[in-house]
Design a protein around this motif. Sequence first.
Motif, PDB file in Angstrom:
ATOM      1  N   GLY A 279       1.011  -1.028  -0.043  1.00  0.00           N
ATOM      2  CA  GLY A 279      -0.041  -0.311   0.082  1.00  0.00           C
ATOM      3  C   GLY A 279       0.768   1.247  -0.026  1.00  0.00           C
ATOM      4  O   GLY A 279       2.073   1.285   0.442  1.00  0.00           O
ATOM      5  N   VAL A 280       0.167   2.323  -0.088  1.00  0.00           N
ATOM      6  CA  VAL A 280       0.986   3.673  -0.186  1.00  0.00           C
ATOM      7  C   VAL A 280       1.838   3.924   1.058  1.00  0.00           C
ATOM      8  O   VAL A 280       3.022   4.441   0.888  1.00  0.00           O
ATOM      9  CB  VAL A 280      -0.028   5.030  -0.602  1.00  0.00           C
ATOM     10  CG1 VAL A 280       0.778   6.138  -0.442  1.00  0.00           C
ATOM     11  CG2 VAL A 280      -0.775   4.681  -1.860  1.00  0.00           C
ATOM     12  N   HIS A 281       1.499   3.764   2.212  1.00  0.00           N
ATOM     13  CA  HIS A 281       2.108   4.101   3.270  1.00  0.00           C
ATOM     14  C   HIS A 281       2.853   2.872   3.961  1.00  0.00           C
ATOM     15  O   HIS A 281       3.601   3.278   4.664  1.00  0.00           O
ATOM     16  CB  HIS A 281       1.277   4.493   4.392  1.00  0.00           C
ATOM     17  CG  HIS A 281       0.214   5.579   4.214  1.00  0.00           C
ATOM     18  ND1 HIS A 281       0.557   6.702   3.375  1.00  0.00           N
ATOM     19  CD2 HIS A 281      -0.961   5.833   3.951  1.00  0.00           C
ATOM     20  CE1 HIS A 281      -0.385   7.694   3.357  1.00  0.00           C
ATOM     21  NE2 HIS A 281      -1.351   7.208   3.586  1.00  0.00           N
ATOM     22  N   GLY A 282       3.093   1.896   2.964  1.00  0.00           N
ATOM     23  CA  GLY A 282       3.773   0.902   3.402  1.00  0.00           C
ATOM     24  C   GLY A 282       5.006   0.676   2.829  1.00  0.00           C
ATOM     25  O   GLY A 282       6.080  -0.243   3.032  1.00  0.00           O
ATOM     26  N   ILE A 283       5.243   1.345   1.488  1.00  0.00           N
ATOM     27  CA  ILE A 283       6.317   1.486   0.341  1.00  0.00           C
ATOM     28  C   ILE A 283       7.293   1.973   1.186  1.00  0.00           C
ATOM     29  O   ILE A 283       7.389   3.012   2.042  1.00  0.00           O
ATOM     30  CB  ILE A 283       5.766   1.737  -0.725  1.00  0.00           C
ATOM     31  CG1 ILE A 283       5.556   3.205  -0.751  1.00  0.00           C
ATOM     32  CG2 ILE A 283       4.976   0.924  -1.527  1.00  0.00           C
ATOM     33  CD1 ILE A 283       5.443   4.031  -2.218  1.00  0.00           C
ATOM     34  N   VAL A 284       8.709   1.706   0.822  1.00  0.00           N
ATOM     35  CA  VAL A 284       9.822   2.605   1.259  1.00  0.00           C
ATOM     36  C   VAL A 284      10.232   3.682   0.402  1.00  0.00           C
ATOM     37  O   VAL A 284      10.768   3.451  -0.546  1.00  0.00           O
ATOM     38  CB  VAL A 284      11.171   1.517   1.569  1.00  0.00           C
ATOM     39  CG1 VAL A 284      12.259   2.238   2.017  1.00  0.00           C
ATOM     40  CG2 VAL A 284      10.706   0.417   2.391  1.00  0.00           C
ATOM     41  N   LEU A 285      10.209   4.773   0.923  1.00  0.00           N
ATOM     42  CA  LEU A 285      10.411   5.917   0.226  1.00  0.00           C
ATOM     43  C   LEU A 285      10.556   7.101   1.147  1.00  0.00           C
ATOM     44  O   LEU A 285       9.456   7.603   1.750  1.00  0.00           O
ATOM     45  CB  LEU A 285       9.293   6.314  -0.692  1.00  0.00           C
ATOM     46  CG  LEU A 285       9.401   7.412  -1.782  1.00  0.00           C
ATOM     47  CD1 LEU A 285      10.695   7.243  -2.614  1.00  0.00           C
ATOM     48  CD2 LEU A 285       8.195   7.807  -2.604  1.00  0.00           C
TER      49      LEU A 285
END
Length: 615
Positions: A279-285
């Motif tokens: 999900g959007v808030h789980g990716i590493v960025l």
Amino acid sequence: MSENEKARDLLRRAQEAVRDDAHTTLRQLVGALVDRGNTGEILSLSRILDAGGPLPGAPRVRVALIGSFTADLLGRVLRVTLRRCGIEAVVDVYGIGQYGSLAADPDSDLYRSDPDFVVLAVHHDELGLPGHSTAPEKDVEAEVRRWRSLWRTLRTNSRARVVHWLFALPDDLVVNALDVRLPGSRYSMAVRVNTMLAEAAGKDVLVVDCDRLAGAAGKLAWFDDRSWRMAKQPFASDVLPLPARETASLIAADLGRAKKCLVLDLDNTLWGGVIGEAGVHGIVLGGDAGEGFVRFQRYVRVLKERGLILAVCSKNNPADAKSPFQEHPDMLLRLSDISCFSASWEPKPEQLRRIAEHLGIGLDSLILVDDDPVERAQVRALLPEVEVIDLPESSWEYVRTVRAHPLLQQAWATEEDAARADSYRARAQAKQYEEESETLEDFYRGLEMSARFAPVDAGTLPRVAQMVVKTNQFNVLSRRHSAAELAELVAGPGALHFTARLRDRFTDHGVVGFFLARTHGDTAEVDSWLLSCRVIGRDLERSMFGVFARQAAATGVRRLVGEYAPTQKNHMVADLYKRLGFGLVREAPDGVTRWQYDLVQQGLPALSPFIEEES
């Protein structure tokens, strides 16, 4: 398999490809070997290529290599690096130190060979500068005129494009640390000569920045006194691929061989993790773990600003693939940056064909950046026209890897590039806007700024925590809350909080501001107020104050209170509250000041008139 075993395997397969006339396979193997950057391997490859025929369909050029040192090895390496760029070249190497006489004589062998390119490979000993000068500007201008005169002579007597090597400057050119501050030192003058030659080159002369290349290699590794004494070659043989590859890539760009479209994978390429699972808030960025991806996106965006088309090719659900571009606070690339967005479960070769068709360009104009070795291998096998970049394991090395590719080079910026890349053009014009503006207000209006203010959430919390730790200049209290503390504070009763994201005509700066206040009774008191140094001086603080006041008034607050605690680095916000209309309540002996703003008597403050608030 060890590196030596890999090299032997690649060379064996190249030999077989030459024997079997397997030109597509050979092209890919040449790319793999040249990109490894090992001089010995490239020289071995040179001998293998000599046994085969020319590259079918490749442009054929003649390159004259003239200079101030022995260049036989360089000539062989240059020929292979040109082959790596899809160019079949004859490289004529002329004697050491003969460049002046060859250029001056219209009947010399240089001109009789009718070269397409003349590479002027000179080193620092050829600089005609004194050890120290009392008239440095005069001496620098005279030296620049000398080299420009040589350029004119070469262009007058031939049709060749000149490729000039700027001077790599060794440490022994410096007497001591004072040299960098003395305009008349030989070192300072040499730096200026390099700069002025690069500026004077325009579109007529291609320039290889050897001093930058030497810095990248490490100057202790670049310069080799023993090599000079024994072979009259001023740099170590190990670094030969660096200037050769840069020279070849500039020639390729001049011949229109550079790729037009950078095609980007998404998962583990533009961010860490799989968007469909995390999900959007789980990716590493963003943050410490994902900063490498942010840096890569920043580099890619600059490529776009310089005219490179960007496309996406991803095996993903379209909505999932687009969500980080639309929602993630640390996503620097936006959907508007992508000219063609392909996300589906079709094989990537099929997607790449559709991208090329949609953009109206050939498959040989595409260069794919993908972290998955299986996907890369499939594209190489089914679409050999597409150039493929092998990404390393660490995202911190992505920029260096992509930047080193010889077919992403630019010889110069053109008007067409500027027309395609509004952000790049605007960035270059920023200083001009400021200088031409009669007032600060005119300058602000010219920036065409907009800002989005949003509550801190799971997606922006890591960025906020990072800013709280690192921001020093615009930080009124310099409180270093941890991520856990911040999460607790923003979730607590009476908390007023938001982030500020700024866009202007130059770029999307991302989340650059953070504000946190706590209410008690009819008062709201500032806990944290900070701005990234990247956007200081844009009047964003006025809009942040307006948003704070609006939020506070909506909860029944009548008074706004803020304090300033001086540090060694935050003097610029010492008068922040005064500028915004607060009244001084008290000043403590340690310099801490307390300020108050009465919402009932003074009313709601307006946001900056120069920044449009985004919904």
